[in-house]
Scaffold this motif. Sequence first.
Motif, PDB file in Angstrom:
ATOM      1  N   GLN A 152       0.837  -1.213   0.000  1.00 20.65           N
ATOM      2  CA  GLN A 152       0.000   0.000   0.000  1.00 20.65           C
ATOM      3  C   GLN A 152       0.863   1.251   0.000  1.00 20.65           C
ATOM      4  O   GLN A 152       0.564   2.225  -0.701  1.00 20.65           O
ATOM      5  N   ALA A 153       1.932   1.233   0.799  1.00 25.42           N
ATOM      6  CA  ALA A 153       2.830   2.391   0.863  1.00 25.42           C
ATOM      7  C   ALA A 153       3.484   2.634  -0.492  1.00 25.42           C
ATOM      8  O   ALA A 153       3.600   3.777  -0.946  1.00 25.42           O
ATOM      9  N   ALA A 154       3.918   1.554  -1.153  1.00 23.47           N
ATOM     10  CA  ALA A 154       4.554   1.692  -2.463  1.00 23.47           C
ATOM     11  C   ALA A 154       3.577   2.268  -3.484  1.00 23.47           C
ATOM     12  O   ALA A 154       3.908   3.180  -4.237  1.00 23.47           O
ATOM     13  N   VAL A 155       2.353   1.744  -3.501  1.00 24.16           N
ATOM     14  CA  VAL A 155       1.347   2.215  -4.458  1.00 24.16           C
ATOM     15  C   VAL A 155       1.045   3.688  -4.243  1.00 24.16           C
ATOM     16  O   VAL A 155       0.999   4.482  -5.193  1.00 24.16           O
ATOM     17  N   LYS A 156       0.867   4.094  -2.991  1.00 29.02           N
ATOM     18  CA  LYS A 156       0.555   5.496  -2.703  1.00 29.02           C
ATOM     19  C   LYS A 156       1.682   6.412  -3.166  1.00 29.02           C
ATOM     20  O   LYS A 156       1.444   7.465  -3.757  1.00 29.02           O
ATOM     21  N   ASN A 186      12.290   1.789  -8.173  1.00 31.16           N
ATOM     22  CA  ASN A 186      12.867   2.928  -7.455  1.00 31.16           C
ATOM     23  C   ASN A 186      12.140   3.178  -6.135  1.00 31.16           C
ATOM     24  O   ASN A 186      12.762   3.471  -5.108  1.00 31.16           O
ATOM     25  N   THR A 187      10.809   3.069  -6.191  1.00 31.36           N
ATOM     26  CA  THR A 187      10.020   3.335  -4.993  1.00 31.36           C
ATOM     27  C   THR A 187      10.293   2.297  -3.915  1.00 31.36           C
ATOM     28  O   THR A 187      10.465   2.632  -2.733  1.00 31.36           O
ATOM     29  N   VAL A 188      10.322   1.019  -4.296  1.00 31.97           N
ATOM     30  CA  VAL A 188      10.592  -0.032  -3.311  1.00 31.97           C
ATOM     31  C   VAL A 188      11.987   0.144  -2.721  1.00 31.97           C
ATOM     32  O   VAL A 188      12.191   0.002  -1.509  1.00 31.97           O
ATOM     33  N   ASN A 189      12.967   0.493  -3.560  1.00 30.62           N
ATOM     34  CA  ASN A 189      14.321   0.726  -3.045  1.00 30.62           C
ATOM     35  C   ASN A 189      14.345   1.875  -2.053  1.00 30.62           C
ATOM     36  O   ASN A 189      15.027   1.823  -1.020  1.00 30.62           O
ATOM     37  N   GLU A 190      13.601   2.945  -2.353  1.00 28.37           N
ATOM     38  CA  GLU A 190      13.532   4.082  -1.434  1.00 28.37           C
ATOM     39  C   GLU A 190      12.899   3.667  -0.105  1.00 28.37           C
ATOM     40  O   GLU A 190      13.365   4.053   0.978  1.00 28.37           O
ATOM     41  N   LEU A 191      11.819   2.883  -0.183  1.00 29.44           N
ATOM     42  CA  LEU A 191      11.146   2.458   1.040  1.00 29.44           C
ATOM     43  C   LEU A 191      12.018   1.495   1.846  1.00 29.44           C
ATOM     44  O   LEU A 191      11.968   1.487   3.081  1.00 29.44           O
ATOM     45  N   LEU A 192      12.812   0.699   1.133  1.00 32.27           N
ATOM     46  CA  LEU A 192      13.748  -0.186   1.822  1.00 32.27           C
ATOM     47  C   LEU A 192      14.964   0.568   2.342  1.00 32.27           C
ATOM     48  O   LEU A 192      15.737   0.045   3.139  1.00 32.27           O
ATOM     49  N   ASP A 193      15.138   1.792   1.877  1.00 32.28           N
ATOM     50  CA  ASP A 193      16.224   2.658   2.327  1.00 32.28           C
ATOM     51  C   ASP A 193      17.589   2.004   2.109  1.00 32.28           C
ATOM     52  O   ASP A 193      18.481   2.073   2.957  1.00 32.28           O
ATOM     53  N   GLY A 194      17.707   1.334   0.957  1.00 36.29           N
ATOM     54  CA  GLY A 194      19.006   0.759   0.617  1.00 36.29           C
ATOM     55  C   GLY A 194      19.364  -0.502   1.367  1.00 36.29           C
ATOM     56  O   GLY A 194      20.461  -1.016   1.225  1.00 36.29           O
ATOM     57  N   THR A 195      18.445  -0.987   2.198  1.00 35.92           N
ATOM     58  CA  THR A 195      18.725  -2.228   2.935  1.00 35.92           C
ATOM     59  C   THR A 195      17.623  -3.231   2.613  1.00 35.92           C
ATOM     60  O   THR A 195      16.656  -3.373   3.356  1.00 35.92           O
ATOM     61  N   PRO A 196      17.738  -3.941   1.486  1.00 37.97           N
ATOM     62  CA  PRO A 196      16.681  -4.812   0.996  1.00 37.97           C
ATOM     63  C   PRO A 196      16.204  -5.877   1.972  1.00 37.97           C
ATOM     64  O   PRO A 196      15.086  -6.339   1.870  1.00 37.97           O
ATOM     65  N   HIS A 197      17.044  -6.279   2.915  1.00 36.68           N
ATOM     66  CA  HIS A 197      16.637  -7.371   3.805  1.00 36.68           C
ATOM     67  C   HIS A 197      16.014  -6.862   5.104  1.00 36.68           C
ATOM     68  O   HIS A 197      15.605  -7.658   5.940  1.00 36.68           O
ATOM     69  N   ASN A 198      15.949  -5.560   5.252  1.00 34.91           N
ATOM     70  CA  ASN A 198      15.337  -4.990   6.442  1.00 34.91           C
ATOM     71  C   ASN A 198      13.847  -4.800   6.167  1.00 34.91           C
ATOM     72  O   ASN A 198      13.369  -3.711   5.887  1.00 34.91           O
ATOM     73  N   LEU A 199      13.064  -5.879   6.230  1.00 31.47           N
ATOM     74  CA  LEU A 199      11.668  -5.861   5.804  1.00 31.47           C
ATOM     75  C   LEU A 199      10.775  -5.423   6.948  1.00 31.47           C
ATOM     76  O   LEU A 199      10.276  -6.216   7.735  1.00 31.47           O
ATOM     77  N   ILE A 200      10.579  -4.121   7.055  1.00 33.51           N
ATOM     78  CA  ILE A 200       9.734  -3.589   8.103  1.00 33.51           C
ATOM     79  C   ILE A 200       8.565  -2.878   7.450  1.00 33.51           C
ATOM     80  O   ILE A 200       8.649  -2.384   6.336  1.00 33.51           O
ATOM     81  N   ASN A 201       7.420  -2.838   8.144  1.00 35.53           N
ATOM     82  CA  ASN A 201       6.252  -2.148   7.600  1.00 35.53           C
ATOM     83  C   ASN A 201       6.506  -0.657   7.550  1.00 35.53           C
ATOM     84  O   ASN A 201       6.946  -0.054   8.534  1.00 35.53           O
ATOM     85  N   ILE A 202       6.215  -0.074   6.407  1.00 37.55           N
ATOM     86  CA  ILE A 202       6.448   1.354   6.216  1.00 37.55           C
ATOM     87  C   ILE A 202       5.146   1.990   5.777  1.00 37.55           C
ATOM     88  O   ILE A 202       4.467   1.495   4.885  1.00 37.55           O
ATOM     89  N   THR A 203       4.762   3.077   6.420  1.00 38.94           N
ATOM     90  CA  THR A 203       3.557   3.795   6.010  1.00 38.94           C
ATOM     91  C   THR A 203       3.939   5.212   5.591  1.00 38.94           C
ATOM     92  O   THR A 203       4.946   5.755   6.048  1.00 38.94           O
ATOM     93  N   ILE A 204       3.132   5.794   4.707  1.00 43.47           N
ATOM     94  CA  ILE A 204       3.388   7.168   4.273  1.00 43.47           C
ATOM     95  C   ILE A 204       2.124   7.977   4.397  1.00 43.47           C
ATOM     96  O   ILE A 204       1.038   7.426   4.537  1.00 43.47           O
TER      97      ILE A 204
END
Length: 204
Positions: A152-156, A186-204
């Motif tokens: 949802q965060a990525a789509v928004k 690009n959006t998923v990379n930004e939400l992952l903040d450069g750490t692809p394995h740090n899978l935490i819920n992110i809201t915007i």
Amino acid sequence: MNDIQLTQLKSEFNEIKQSVDESCLYEGFSLRFNQLLDFSDLDIPYLGRSSWLTQIMGWTGLDSGGRLHGDSPPTPKRLFQFAFFMTNHINLPFTEPTALSHWLLSGQDNRFEPISMVDSMTNLVDSYVGRYYKRYAPAPHKRFLEVPLNRQAAVKRIVVSFSVDQLSFTGVYKLSKKLVHQKIENTVNELLDGTPHNLINITI
């Protein structure tokens, strides 16, 4: 009126009939048609709508494509049937198939303002994200998008990233898959903040 005059009038009308683009009469019909499907409780993904309409409504693929993309409404009888069906699947404080038919054709009824552009774009972008997830996403992105709040965060964020011109039904529809997939990556990379394995819920 003599035969010569009748022939001239018939010729004049035929020229008009061949030159007039009647789609301008219903400009925005496809936009409103898709918005209505998005706003309903039918949960129809953007990709595959033509097939859905063919199965449910009994329209041909060409007819369904005209409704979805060509500003080409069905006959008055079929339009009313569709509107009557849709009143069972929209959450508005009135159920008037005639009013809904008129809105689809003209857009002139402010009672339908809740059926918004952002809803349509969110639905469309979510369909692209779903395709990316199934076919193209690398493993870290797949794990990230498996979490509903992350998706949802990525789509928004992707919807917000479109320009005003792109943030329209025809604008997004015409975007290349490559461009949309690049936006998703690009959006998923930004939400992952450069750490692809740090899978935490992110809201915007």
